[in-house]
Scaffold this active site. Sequence first.
Site, PDB file in Angstrom:
ATOM      1  N   SER A   1       0.652 -41.326  40.572  1.00  0.00           N
ATOM      2  CA  SER A   1       0.341 -41.075  41.881  1.00  0.00           C
ATOM      3  C   SER A   1       1.106 -42.124  42.781  1.00  0.00           C
ATOM      4  O   SER A   1       1.435 -43.200  42.273  1.00  0.00           O
ATOM      5  CB  SER A   1      -1.268 -41.380  41.965  1.00  0.00           C
TER       6      SER A   1
ATOM      7  N   TYR B   1      -8.313 -46.369  39.336  1.00  0.00           N
ATOM      8  CA  TYR B   1      -7.594 -45.215  39.502  1.00  0.00           C
ATOM      9  C   TYR B   1      -6.053 -45.684  39.784  1.00  0.00           C
ATOM     10  O   TYR B   1      -5.288 -45.438  38.928  1.00  0.00           O
ATOM     11  CB  TYR B   1      -7.897 -44.373  40.791  1.00  0.00           C
TER      12      TYR B   1
HETATM   13  P1  NDP Z   1      -8.380 -31.301  40.188  1.00  0.00           P
HETATM   14  O1  NDP Z   1      -9.585 -32.111  40.107  1.00  0.00           O
HETATM   15  O2  NDP Z   1      -8.225 -30.362  40.997  1.00  0.00           O
HETATM   16  O3  NDP Z   1      -7.974 -31.177  38.491  1.00  0.00           O
HETATM   17  C1  NDP Z   1      -7.971 -31.978  37.706  1.00  0.00           C
HETATM   18  C2  NDP Z   1      -7.542 -31.204  36.437  1.00  0.00           C
HETATM   19  O4  NDP Z   1      -7.662 -32.203  35.127  1.00  0.00           O
HETATM   20  C3  NDP Z   1      -8.777 -29.984  36.240  1.00  0.00           C
HETATM   21  O5  NDP Z   1      -8.155 -28.758  35.651  1.00  0.00           O
HETATM   22  C4  NDP Z   1      -9.572 -30.647  34.875  1.00  0.00           C
HETATM   23  O6  NDP Z   1     -10.020 -29.682  34.165  1.00  0.00           O
HETATM   24  C5  NDP Z   1      -8.681 -31.713  34.436  1.00  0.00           C
HETATM   25  N1  NDP Z   1      -9.251 -32.651  33.518  1.00  0.00           N
HETATM   26  C6  NDP Z   1     -10.153 -33.691  34.067  1.00  0.00           C
HETATM   27  N2  NDP Z   1     -10.452 -34.298  32.964  1.00  0.00           N
HETATM   28  C7  NDP Z   1     -10.005 -33.737  31.921  1.00  0.00           C
HETATM   29  C8  NDP Z   1     -10.076 -33.932  30.424  1.00  0.00           C
HETATM   30  N3  NDP Z   1     -10.695 -35.073  29.790  1.00  0.00           N
HETATM   31  N4  NDP Z   1      -9.368 -32.983  29.559  1.00  0.00           N
HETATM   32  C9  NDP Z   1      -8.723 -32.216  30.045  1.00  0.00           C
HETATM   33  N5  NDP Z   1      -8.399 -31.760  31.294  1.00  0.00           N
HETATM   34  C10 NDP Z   1      -9.115 -32.530  32.087  1.00  0.00           C
HETATM   35  O7  NDP Z   1      -7.254 -32.548  40.901  1.00  0.00           O
HETATM   36  P2  NDP Z   1      -5.917 -32.424  41.225  1.00  0.00           P
HETATM   37  O8  NDP Z   1      -5.214 -31.188  40.991  1.00  0.00           O
HETATM   38  O9  NDP Z   1      -5.697 -33.039  42.461  1.00  0.00           O
HETATM   39  O10 NDP Z   1      -5.223 -33.540  40.019  1.00  0.00           O
HETATM   40  C11 NDP Z   1      -4.280 -33.228  39.190  1.00  0.00           C
HETATM   41  C12 NDP Z   1      -3.580 -34.579  38.869  1.00  0.00           C
HETATM   42  O11 NDP Z   1      -2.859 -34.994  39.884  1.00  0.00           O
HETATM   43  C13 NDP Z   1      -4.317 -35.758  38.601  1.00  0.00           C
HETATM   44  O12 NDP Z   1      -3.638 -36.488  37.400  1.00  0.00           O
HETATM   45  C14 NDP Z   1      -4.470 -36.624  40.019  1.00  0.00           C
HETATM   46  O13 NDP Z   1      -4.520 -37.804  39.826  1.00  0.00           O
HETATM   47  C15 NDP Z   1      -3.105 -36.298  40.496  1.00  0.00           C
HETATM   48  N6  NDP Z   1      -2.720 -36.737  41.728  1.00  0.00           N
HETATM   49  C16 NDP Z   1      -3.446 -35.736  42.774  1.00  0.00           C
HETATM   50  C17 NDP Z   1      -3.337 -36.259  44.035  1.00  0.00           C
HETATM   51  C18 NDP Z   1      -3.955 -35.403  45.127  1.00  0.00           C
HETATM   52  O14 NDP Z   1      -3.737 -35.548  46.427  1.00  0.00           O
HETATM   53  N7  NDP Z   1      -4.629 -34.190  44.852  1.00  0.00           N
HETATM   54  C19 NDP Z   1      -2.341 -37.288  44.486  1.00  0.00           C
HETATM   55  C20 NDP Z   1      -1.841 -37.773  43.376  1.00  0.00           C
HETATM   56  C21 NDP Z   1      -2.024 -37.548  42.125  1.00  0.00           C
HETATM   57  P3  NDP Z   1     -11.488 -29.529  33.486  1.00  0.00           P
HETATM   58  O15 NDP Z   1     -12.306 -30.212  34.226  1.00  0.00           O
HETATM   59  O16 NDP Z   1     -11.654 -28.043  33.377  1.00  0.00           O
HETATM   60  O17 NDP Z   1     -11.209 -30.162  32.016  1.00  0.00           O
END
Ligand code: NDP
Length: 256
Positions: A146, A159
Amino acid sequence: MDGLFSLQGKVVLVTGASSGLGAHFAQVVGMAGARVVVAARRVERLQALAEQLRGQGVEVLAVAMDVTCRESVEAALDAVEQGFGTVEVVINNAGIGGAARALEVSEDDWRAMLSTNLDGVWRVAQAAGQRLVKAGQGGSIINIASILGERVGNGLSHYCAAKAGVIQLTKALALEWARHDIRVNAIAPGYFQTEMNDAYFESVKGQAYIKAAVPMGKLGQLPQLDGPLLLLASAAGSFMTGAVLAVDGGHLVSSL
Ligand code: NDP
């Protein structure tokens, strides 16, 4: 897809594929010809995504994976090896959000953040790396960091620390695994609207922030991550390792 950015026949694992960036990445690599493995905890969501991708002619496997648990990661990779073979490209995307002021963040919240957003990335990368080395194969690991791994924001100390760790981890793994032909790079997205931040970016405050803080004046759209993702995943990026690509509308170079 033919040519430089093709992933034809490659086994590509996307963690956190049950929503947001991960669900989108699964689609993108599938369209580039990959055999796609979608992983997360919410399996019913993965099944729905897998159905949709199969309808588009993509070979796909849905596996339950909790990145905070070594047994879960290994069991998922075992299932992939049986179904598809060794994972060649990892999109290490699973992550959680959450805000808490530094004076107030609890032990539990701190641990949960580091456990998922940093330890989880390490755990999946290490498990996949070990299997690649054992198979005598090269590969590509793409960690989703990020811009908050390079700069800071209020209420985000946990974070920011986790994402800064992901950036350093990316470089350290790139150094050690170059000899095994495993490339390790990171994408540092700016702000993209997903379930993680929906409420904020729907608010007047969130929209005003984006206009003022991002030089390009807008949120990112998911397809704007596709080029950098395919570059790092495919032969197009074959001499790239240890790189961190910001995809942020200039947010990191905003005026101080
Ligand atoms: P979402 O909340 O939409 O998606 C997060 C995903 O991570 C879900 O599919 C969730 O699936 C999964 N997840 C969370 N915890 C676990 C776990 N313990 N084991 C396996 N899977 C897990 O968020 P985003 O799509 O926005 O984020 C995706 C990535 O991008 C993250 O790393 C975030 O930090 C990064 N990011 C996002 C930004 C943004 O603006 N959106 C900016 C910069 C970085 P489930 O709950 O089904 O396990």
